[in-house]
Design an enzyme around this catalytic site. Structure first.
Site, PDB file in Angstrom:
ATOM      1  CD  GLU A 293      -2.950  -1.102   0.202  1.00  0.00           C
ATOM      2  OE1 GLU A 293      -3.066  -0.071  -0.487  1.00  0.00           O
ATOM      3  OE2 GLU A 293      -3.655  -2.102   0.030  1.00  0.00           O
TER       4      GLU A 293
ATOM      5  CB  CYS B  24      -1.977   6.965   1.471  1.00  0.00           C
ATOM      6  SG  CYS B  24      -3.389   6.165   2.242  1.00  0.00           S
TER       7      CYS B  24
HETATM    8  P1  NAD Z   1       8.307   4.530   4.812  1.00  0.00           P
HETATM    9  O1  NAD Z   1       8.335   3.777   3.538  1.00  0.00           O
HETATM   10  O2  NAD Z   1       9.451   5.421   5.132  1.00  0.00           O
HETATM   11  O3  NAD Z   1       8.171   3.522   6.057  1.00  0.00           O
HETATM   12  C1  NAD Z   1       7.106   2.617   6.178  1.00  0.00           C
HETATM   13  C2  NAD Z   1       7.521   1.481   7.082  1.00  0.00           C
HETATM   14  O4  NAD Z   1       8.549   0.737   6.454  1.00  0.00           O
HETATM   15  C3  NAD Z   1       8.077   1.891   8.436  1.00  0.00           C
HETATM   16  O5  NAD Z   1       7.601   1.007   9.411  1.00  0.00           O
HETATM   17  C4  NAD Z   1       9.571   1.737   8.250  1.00  0.00           C
HETATM   18  O6  NAD Z   1      10.276   1.501   9.451  1.00  0.00           O
HETATM   19  C5  NAD Z   1       9.632   0.530   7.358  1.00  0.00           C
HETATM   20  N1  NAD Z   1      10.844   0.380   6.569  1.00  0.00           N
HETATM   21  C6  NAD Z   1      11.722   1.340   6.167  1.00  0.00           C
HETATM   22  N2  NAD Z   1      12.700   0.785   5.414  1.00  0.00           N
HETATM   23  C7  NAD Z   1      12.436  -0.532   5.343  1.00  0.00           C
HETATM   24  C8  NAD Z   1      13.064  -1.630   4.686  1.00  0.00           C
HETATM   25  N3  NAD Z   1      14.162  -1.473   3.937  1.00  0.00           N
HETATM   26  N4  NAD Z   1      12.509  -2.854   4.807  1.00  0.00           N
HETATM   27  C9  NAD Z   1      11.380  -3.036   5.522  1.00  0.00           C
HETATM   28  N5  NAD Z   1      10.744  -2.040   6.172  1.00  0.00           N
HETATM   29  C10 NAD Z   1      11.259  -0.792   6.071  1.00  0.00           C
HETATM   30  O7  NAD Z   1       6.943   5.330   4.792  1.00  0.00           O
HETATM   31  P2  NAD Z   1       6.382   6.353   5.861  1.00  0.00           P
HETATM   32  O8  NAD Z   1       7.130   7.636   5.767  1.00  0.00           O
HETATM   33  O9  NAD Z   1       6.288   5.687   7.178  1.00  0.00           O
HETATM   34  O10 NAD Z   1       4.894   6.551   5.328  1.00  0.00           O
HETATM   35  C11 NAD Z   1       4.529   7.484   4.373  1.00  0.00           C
HETATM   36  C12 NAD Z   1       4.144   6.800   3.081  1.00  0.00           C
HETATM   37  O11 NAD Z   1       3.164   5.797   3.325  1.00  0.00           O
HETATM   38  C13 NAD Z   1       3.506   7.758   2.100  1.00  0.00           C
HETATM   39  O12 NAD Z   1       4.061   7.543   0.822  1.00  0.00           O
HETATM   40  C14 NAD Z   1       2.039   7.355   2.112  1.00  0.00           C
HETATM   41  O13 NAD Z   1       1.336   7.663   0.949  1.00  0.00           O
HETATM   42  C15 NAD Z   1       2.137   5.884   2.354  1.00  0.00           C
HETATM   43  N6  NAD Z   1       0.883   5.342   2.870  1.00  0.00           N
HETATM   44  C16 NAD Z   1       0.117   4.587   2.036  1.00  0.00           C
HETATM   45  C17 NAD Z   1      -1.105   4.085   2.470  1.00  0.00           C
HETATM   46  C18 NAD Z   1      -1.967   3.269   1.555  1.00  0.00           C
HETATM   47  O14 NAD Z   1      -2.924   2.679   2.038  1.00  0.00           O
HETATM   48  N7  NAD Z   1      -1.689   3.193   0.267  1.00  0.00           N
HETATM   49  C19 NAD Z   1      -1.543   4.357   3.770  1.00  0.00           C
HETATM   50  C20 NAD Z   1      -0.733   5.129   4.605  1.00  0.00           C
HETATM   51  C21 NAD Z   1       0.485   5.622   4.137  1.00  0.00           C
END
Ligand code: NAD
Length: 534
Positions: free
Chosen positions: A241, A275
């Site tokens: 997502e 998002c």
């Molecule tokens: P992010 O990608 O920085 O982090 C998301 C999660 O991934 C965190 O728990 C982080 O610790 C983990 N993570 C980071 N690097 C990783 C790796 N290499 N392997 C595994 N896990 C890892 O995103 P964010 O800043 O937390 O969230 C913002 C983003 O999330 C925005 O782009 C937003 O649009 C998206 N989002 C999407 C939805 C949806 O339903 N489509 C919902 C909410 C947020």
């Protein structure tokens, strides 16, 4: 620095509005994550044998635990994310409580074994059914923006499907993640059926590399790509997502007052850090001025402050990293010739509230935007509402689809058939007509994006199907005769197979009946061979 403080062995969670430290949690090592996955595999062996009624009882009592601490949980979410308490209640807790009761009551029916109609094969005494088997260990890696409702909703669905769960919350919201574990513990869930491993990206990566049976990831496109690469090593399936750049299209026959209210909510709720926030507003020329005026008026009436104040509508952003993106995008809009009508800066009057930084960005309305401007293509994830003007339906559809993202979109019009027509032409996983953004809150409806906004679905029956593996059970109810297509072959077999292709495979009972003499000859041949060998 008012955001998370990561140390080698612990994380300090910080309230982004005040800069106060609100708790310390472990920064789990790779070995600790791996050990959690191993415990989860053991717990799965028993959990998968529980009945739907037992699973339902646990999920329903988890709801009761939440209801017993509603204000405490809302306040924790507000303090860790910066969002108003009101939003924690309306946009996280209420929707996930609804999802929990829906999935607890409905999973059994949705996962009931399904018969498959076999056509002519059923005349041969064959029957087929699909049973839905759990996957095993489901690893949930959420973002920080809805740190309660997203992982908890996914966990409830995974549990009802018979899986065990490990959640690796965002490093910005680990206490909310631990709260989810505490809720299930209080609900009496057996040990290790739901586990929380706190940590940052490394812990997330360790979870993926430990090869659970499914990854449910919510976050950025960049991290989604890393997860897919890590998951490929052991072919671990993943639902992604990802980001959005969601378009709102307002036609000149729309209810302009309502569209203005909707745009303000969908752009500025959670400081625009959803998002599915509206990040591009396309309005038809004839009503552009009127809609813009109303939006500006409503935006300027919003009170900004700390989210625990009940009158506050817009609070702090989550982190310095996030607010820096907003500043960069507003700057790029300015340089490209767009006009900042209100906002466009950090809220200086609130700077003193935070002991660390200054994370309050004013709700910002921008006019004169167009798709060639960089921030109309990149996800902002902040309180900005750029407005662009279109002439006709064709142009509106083209502008909305001119994006690498496709999570949600909305069409505003007084003409429902136009709404439907335009909705079906928009490349997005969800398109609302005269509605906006809130359907993630309806757990019954599928959630997921087209294009770079994601892979797979959460929520709804489609999301439940991501958490099971369909198993096909095929039965021969007449297990007496050898099949005509078995070995050894002969010239009568060849002639029959010719008819299989031209008659049986036509699906016509009449044509198939013409091959019965050949079928009987071939069966007699096989039976003779069987006898001859005795
Ligand atoms: P992010 O990608 O920085 O982090 C998301 C999660 O991934 C965190 O728990 C982080 O610790 C983990 N993570 C980071 N690097 C990783 C790796 N290499 N392997 C595994 N896990 C890892 O995103 P964010 O800043 O937390 O969230 C913002 C983003 O999330 C925005 O782009 C937003 O649009 C998206 N989002 C999407 C939805 C949806 O339903 N489509 C919902 C909410 C947020």
């Amino acid at each position: 620095m008012t955001t998370v403080k990561m140390q080698e062995d612990h994380i300090i969670s910080v309230d982004p509005a005040t800069g106060d430290a609100i708790g310390t949690v472990p920064n789990c090592s790779d070995d600790e994550v791996l050990a959690a996955v191993e415990r989860s595999r053991v717990a799965f062996l028993k959990w998968k044998r529980t009945s739907f009624a037992e699973r339902k009882a646990f999920v329903m009592s988890a709801r009761e635990v939440i209801l017993g601490d509603l204000d405490g949980i809302a306040s924790l979410i507000s303090r860790e994310t910066g969002k108003p308490v009101a939003e924690a209640l309306a946009m996280e807790i209420a929707p996930v409580l609804d999802l929990m009761q829906w999935i607890a009551r409905g999973a059994e029916k949705m996962l009931r074994p399904q018969r498959i109609g076999l056509g002519l094969y059923s005349l041969m005494g064959r029957s087929s059914m699909i049973v839905y088997q759990p996957l095993g260990v489901v690893g949930i890696i959420p973002a920080w923006n809805y740190p309660f409702s997203i992982p908890l909703g996914e966990a409830a669905m995974a549990l009802m499907a018979g899986n065990t769960v490990i959640i690796k919350p965002s490093e910005l919201t680990p206490l909310t993640g631990l709260k989810i574990g505490e809720i299930f513990e209080k609900a009496g869930l057996p040990p290790d059926v739901v586990q929380i491993v706190t940590g940052g990206g490394l812990a997330g990566s360790a979870l993926v590399k430990a090869a659970p049976d499914k990854i449910m990831f919510t976050g950025s496109v960049a991290t989604g790509k890393k997860i897919l690469a890590d998951a490929a090593e052991k072919m671990t399936p993943a639902v992604l997502e990802l980001g959005g750049k969601d378009a709102m299209i307002v036609f000149d026959n729309a209810n302009i007052e309502l569209a203005a209210e909707a745009a303000v909510w969908a752009a500025f709720a959670n400081s625009g850090q959803s998002c599915c926030s509206v990040e591009r507003l396309y309005v038809q020329k004839g009503v552009a001025e009127k809609l813009t005026e109303k939006i500006i008026e409503k935006t300027e009436a919003l009170k900004q402050g700390v989210g625990t104040d009940p009158d506050v509508s817009v609070s702090a952003m989550s982190s310095e990293k996030q607010i820096a993106i907003v500043e960069d995008h507003v700057d790029a809009f300015r340089k490209a010739g767009a006009k900042i009508m209100t906002g466009g800066q950090r809220n200086g009057s609130l700077a003193g509230l935070s002991s660390g930084g200054d994370l309050f960005y004013e709700p910002t309305v921008i006019t004169g935007a167009n798709n060639k401007m960089r921030p109309m293509q990149e996800e902002t994830f902040g309180p900005t509402l750029p407005i662009a003007v279109f002439d006709n339906e064709e142009e509106a559809v083209a502008m909305a689809n001119d994006s690498e993202f496709g999570l949600t979109a909305s069409v505003w019009t007084g003409d429902r058939s136009r709404g439907r027509r335009v909705a079906e032409r928009i490349e997005a996983g969800t398109v609302c007509i005269n509605e906006v953004m809130y359907t993630h809150g309806i757990g019954r409806t599928p959630w997921g994006g087209f294009k770079n906004s994601g892979r797979g679905r959460t929520h709804g029956k489609e999301g439940l199907m991501e958490l099971v593996q369909p198993q096909h059970i095929h039965t021969n109810r007449l297990p007496f005769l050898p099949n005509a297509w078995w070995l050894p072959y002969s010239s009568s077999a060849g002639s029959l197979f010719h008819d299989l292709a031209t008659k049986f495979a036509s699906g016509s009972l009449l044509r198939t009946s013409l091959m019965l003499p050949k079928l009987m000859r071939r069966t007699r041949e096989l039976l003779k061979l069987r006898k001859g060998k005795k």
